[in-house]
Scaffold this motif. Structure first.
Motif, PDB file in Angstrom:
ATOM      1  N   ARG A  89       6.229   7.652  -8.435  1.00 44.40           N
ATOM      2  CA  ARG A  89       6.936   6.753  -7.504  1.00 44.40           C
ATOM      3  C   ARG A  89       6.296   5.364  -7.486  1.00 44.40           C
ATOM      4  NH1 ARG A  89       9.326  10.373  -3.450  1.00 44.40           N
ATOM      5  NH2 ARG A  89      10.468  11.790  -4.795  1.00 44.40           N
ATOM      6  N   THR A  90       4.967   5.338  -7.611  1.00 42.12           N
ATOM      7  CA  THR A  90       4.280   4.036  -7.602  1.00 42.12           C
ATOM      8  C   THR A  90       4.675   3.238  -8.838  1.00 42.12           C
ATOM      9  OG1 THR A  90       2.433   5.088  -6.479  1.00 42.12           O
ATOM     10  CG2 THR A  90       2.033   2.899  -7.361  1.00 42.12           C
ATOM     11  N   LEU A  91       4.756   3.936  -9.965  1.00 41.84           N
ATOM     12  CA  LEU A  91       5.168   3.245 -11.196  1.00 41.84           C
ATOM     13  C   LEU A  91       6.590   2.703 -11.064  1.00 41.84           C
ATOM     14  CD1 LEU A  91       3.683   5.297 -14.156  1.00 41.84           C
ATOM     15  CD2 LEU A  91       3.391   2.848 -13.713  1.00 41.84           C
ATOM     16  N   GLU A  92       7.466   3.485 -10.438  1.00 37.21           N
ATOM     17  CA  GLU A  92       8.851   3.006 -10.227  1.00 37.21           C
ATOM     18  C   GLU A  92       8.844   1.731  -9.386  1.00 37.21           C
ATOM     19  OE1 GLU A  92      10.899   7.444 -10.259  1.00 37.21           O
ATOM     20  OE2 GLU A  92      10.999   6.243  -8.420  1.00 37.21           O
ATOM     21  N   LEU A  93       8.023   1.761  -8.329  1.00 29.76           N
ATOM     22  CA  LEU A  93       7.930   0.589  -7.447  1.00 29.76           C
ATOM     23  C   LEU A  93       7.379  -0.616  -8.221  1.00 29.76           C
ATOM     24  CD1 LEU A  93       8.078  -0.559  -4.520  1.00 29.76           C
ATOM     25  CD2 LEU A  93       5.758   0.327  -4.176  1.00 29.76           C
TER      26      LEU A  93
ATOM     27  N   ARG B 260       0.851  -1.179   0.000  1.00 30.33           N
ATOM     28  CA  ARG B 260       0.000   0.000   0.000  1.00 30.33           C
ATOM     29  C   ARG B 260       0.890   1.234   0.000  1.00 30.33           C
ATOM     30  NH1 ARG B 260      -1.770  -4.146   1.920  1.00 30.33           N
ATOM     31  NH2 ARG B 260       0.003  -4.151   3.334  1.00 30.33           N
ATOM     32  N   VAL B 261       0.653   2.112  -0.973  1.00 37.40           N
ATOM     33  CA  VAL B 261       1.370   3.381  -0.989  1.00 37.40           C
ATOM     34  C   VAL B 261       0.309   4.478  -0.993  1.00 37.40           C
ATOM     35  CG1 VAL B 261       3.325   2.373  -2.219  1.00 37.40           C
ATOM     36  CG2 VAL B 261       1.500   3.464  -3.527  1.00 37.40           C
ATOM     37  N   ALA B 262       0.673   5.640  -0.426  1.00 42.61           N
ATOM     38  CA  ALA B 262      -0.358   6.671  -0.279  1.00 42.61           C
ATOM     39  C   ALA B 262       0.215   8.062  -0.480  1.00 42.61           C
ATOM     40  CB  ALA B 262      -0.973   6.569   1.120  1.00 42.61           C
ATOM     41  N   SER B 263      -0.639   8.960  -0.955  1.00 41.62           N
ATOM     42  CA  SER B 263      -0.274  10.378  -0.987  1.00 41.62           C
ATOM     43  C   SER B 263      -0.407  10.913   0.439  1.00 41.62           C
ATOM     44  CB  SER B 263      -1.221  11.144  -1.908  1.00 41.62           C
ATOM     45  OG  SER B 263      -2.504  11.191  -1.332  1.00 41.62           O
ATOM     46  N   ASP B 264       0.289  12.003   0.695  1.00 43.07           N
ATOM     47  CA  ASP B 264       0.274  12.570   2.047  1.00 43.07           C
ATOM     48  C   ASP B 264      -1.080  13.182   2.418  1.00 43.07           C
ATOM     49  OD1 ASP B 264       0.530  14.623   0.235  1.00 43.07           O
ATOM     50  OD2 ASP B 264       2.437  15.379   1.026  1.00 43.07           O
ATOM     51  N   ARG B 265      -1.987  13.313   1.446  1.00 46.15           N
ATOM     52  CA  ARG B 265      -3.306  13.855   1.777  1.00 46.15           C
ATOM     53  C   ARG B 265      -4.351  12.736   2.002  1.00 46.15           C
ATOM     54  NH1 ARG B 265      -4.322  16.434  -4.241  1.00 46.15           N
ATOM     55  NH2 ARG B 265      -4.317  14.468  -5.363  1.00 46.15           N
ATOM     56  N   SER B 266      -3.891  11.501   2.057  1.00 50.05           N
ATOM     57  CA  SER B 266      -4.835  10.377   2.195  1.00 50.05           C
ATOM     58  C   SER B 266      -5.290  10.203   3.635  1.00 50.05           C
ATOM     59  CB  SER B 266      -4.177   9.084   1.721  1.00 50.05           C
ATOM     60  OG  SER B 266      -3.846   9.186   0.368  1.00 50.05           O
ATOM     61  N   ARG B 267      -6.460   9.592   3.784  1.00 47.78           N
ATOM     62  CA  ARG B 267      -6.982   9.303   5.120  1.00 47.78           C
ATOM     63  C   ARG B 267      -7.536   7.883   5.151  1.00 47.78           C
ATOM     64  NH1 ARG B 267     -10.335  13.829   7.727  1.00 47.78           N
ATOM     65  NH2 ARG B 267      -9.307  12.969   9.533  1.00 47.78           N
TER      66      ARG B 267
ATOM     67  N   PRO C  28       4.416  12.754  -1.475  1.00 51.84           N
ATOM     68  CA  PRO C  28       3.586  13.906  -1.850  1.00 51.84           C
ATOM     69  C   PRO C  28       2.683  13.537  -3.023  1.00 51.84           C
ATOM     70  CG  PRO C  28       5.890  14.561  -1.599  1.00 51.84           C
ATOM     71  CD  PRO C  28       5.851  13.061  -1.513  1.00 51.84           C
ATOM     72  N   ALA C  29       1.463  14.109  -3.041  1.00 55.79           N
ATOM     73  CA  ALA C  29       0.479  13.728  -4.057  1.00 55.79           C
ATOM     74  C   ALA C  29       1.016  13.895  -5.478  1.00 55.79           C
ATOM     75  CB  ALA C  29      -0.795  14.540  -3.867  1.00 55.79           C
ATOM     76  N   ASP C  30       1.831  14.946  -5.687  1.00 55.24           N
ATOM     77  CA  ASP C  30       2.262  15.202  -7.070  1.00 55.24           C
ATOM     78  C   ASP C  30       3.299  14.203  -7.584  1.00 55.24           C
ATOM     79  OD1 ASP C  30       4.156  16.216  -5.361  1.00 55.24           O
ATOM     80  OD2 ASP C  30       4.625  17.972  -6.591  1.00 55.24           O
ATOM     81  N   VAL C  31       3.872  13.375  -6.686  1.00 50.37           N
ATOM     82  CA  VAL C  31       4.822  12.358  -7.191  1.00 50.37           C
ATOM     83  C   VAL C  31       4.322  10.933  -6.940  1.00 50.37           C
ATOM     84  CG1 VAL C  31       6.855  13.861  -7.014  1.00 50.37           C
ATOM     85  CG2 VAL C  31       6.247  12.389  -5.081  1.00 50.37           C
TER      86      VAL C  31
END
Ligand code: CO8
Length: 256
Positions: free
Chosen positions: A189-193, A120-127, A182-185
């Motif tokens: 980053r997920t694609l890299e992973l 699970r990966v998340a943007s910093d604005r996730s809840r 951060p949401a903008d990356v």
């Protein structure tokens, strides 16, 4: 499959996007079937070596079960639930690693589906949250079994008993999320992973996943959970909680 779930592929990476942004990507029965179909299709395609599961729009990953559909469904029992909610088991059993990419609300059945994925990966604005208790029901799609395994029993119980939401950083601290970006990356980053995972030996990756999963002995717990969920769902409090949400009012619980 309609367009409530968008399935796409880029190179060795498959993508499943829940596309009901107006309902914050809450999952109805058709959505769940389409997710299952997509996981099964990608899981049987040797060209696909990693899968990304995500939600459309910037506000929500998946806000759980579609409560309007819930309210209209009749009495539940564990057999019906297993038939209608086996997507978590399909995700866990899928031979291809699945990354849940979370941007926004990850709640209820959405969090349970994310927890059935491998990373699970998340943007910093996730809840994140298991708000079922606020509806008079319980996390019946694997939450009571998978959350303690990720976060530990104490933290899992705290989240499930309070129904409170936590931010992505806290979710990472709890062990629910592997990475927060951060949401903008997030996408990049997920694609890299995913590419990193896709570059490994698929044969071994499948077995790493299978071996890790087989140690969990989830079946009994999941069956027990379904029975208890059906009891909550069929109870007056369960009906009241869902009705109150749809009527945009506070629930009146403890009605017997
Ligand atoms: N189902 C249906 N519609 C939803 C859902 C949902 N889960 N969540 C949000 N929506 C809809 C809202 O009704 C609203 O629609 P409309 O614009 O037509 O009024 C729209 O999405 C936007 O939502 P809000 O206006 O409420 O947006 P806010 O930013 O004010 O609030 C929240 C966002 C906090 C996410 C809020 O929408 C909320 O609390 N949603 C409900 C979340 C929830 O309780 N999820 C758990 C559901 S139960 C579950 O998932 C159980 C799974 C286990 C099943 C087991 C097997 C049977």
């Amino acid at each position: 499959m309609g367009n409530e779930v968008i399935v796409s592929q880029e190179g060795h990476i498959g993508r499943v996007t829940v596309n009901r942004p107006k309902q914050l990507n809450a999952m109805n029965s058709a959505t769940r079937s389409a997710i299952v179909e997509a996981f099964e299709q990608f899981g049987s395609d040797p060209e696909v070596r990693a899968i990304i599961l995500t939600g459309a729009g910037e506000k929500s990953f998946i806000a759980g079960a579609d409560l309007a559909e819930f309210a209209a469904s009749g009495e539940l029992d564990s057999v019906k639930m297993r038939n209608e909610w086996h997507m978590t088991e399909v995700a866990a059993a899928c031979p291809t690693p699945i990354i849940a990419m979370v941007d926004g609300f990850c709640l209820g059945g959405g969090m349970e589906l994310a927890m059935a994925c491998d990373l699970r990966v998340a943007s910093d604005r996730s809840r994140f949250g298991q708000p079922e208790i606020n509806l008079g029901i319980l996390p019946g799609a694997g939450g009571t079994q998978r959350l303690p395994r990720l976060a530990g029993e104490g933290r899992a119980l705290e989240l499930m008993l309070t129904g409170r939401m936590i931010d992505a950083v806290e979710a990472e601290r709890y062990g629910i999320v592997n990475f927060v970006w951060p949401a903008d990356v997030l996408e990049e980053r997920t694609l890299e992973l995913a590419e990193q995972i896709a570059s490994k030996a698929a044969f071994a990756a499948e077995r790493v996943k299978r071996a890790t999963r087989s140690g969990l002995a989830l079946e009994e717990g999941l069956q027990h959970e379904r029975e208890l969920f059906a009891e909550c769902f069929n109870s007056p409090d369960g009906k009241e909680g869902v009705a109150a949400f749809l009527e945009k009012r506070k629930p009146r619980f403890n009605r017997s």
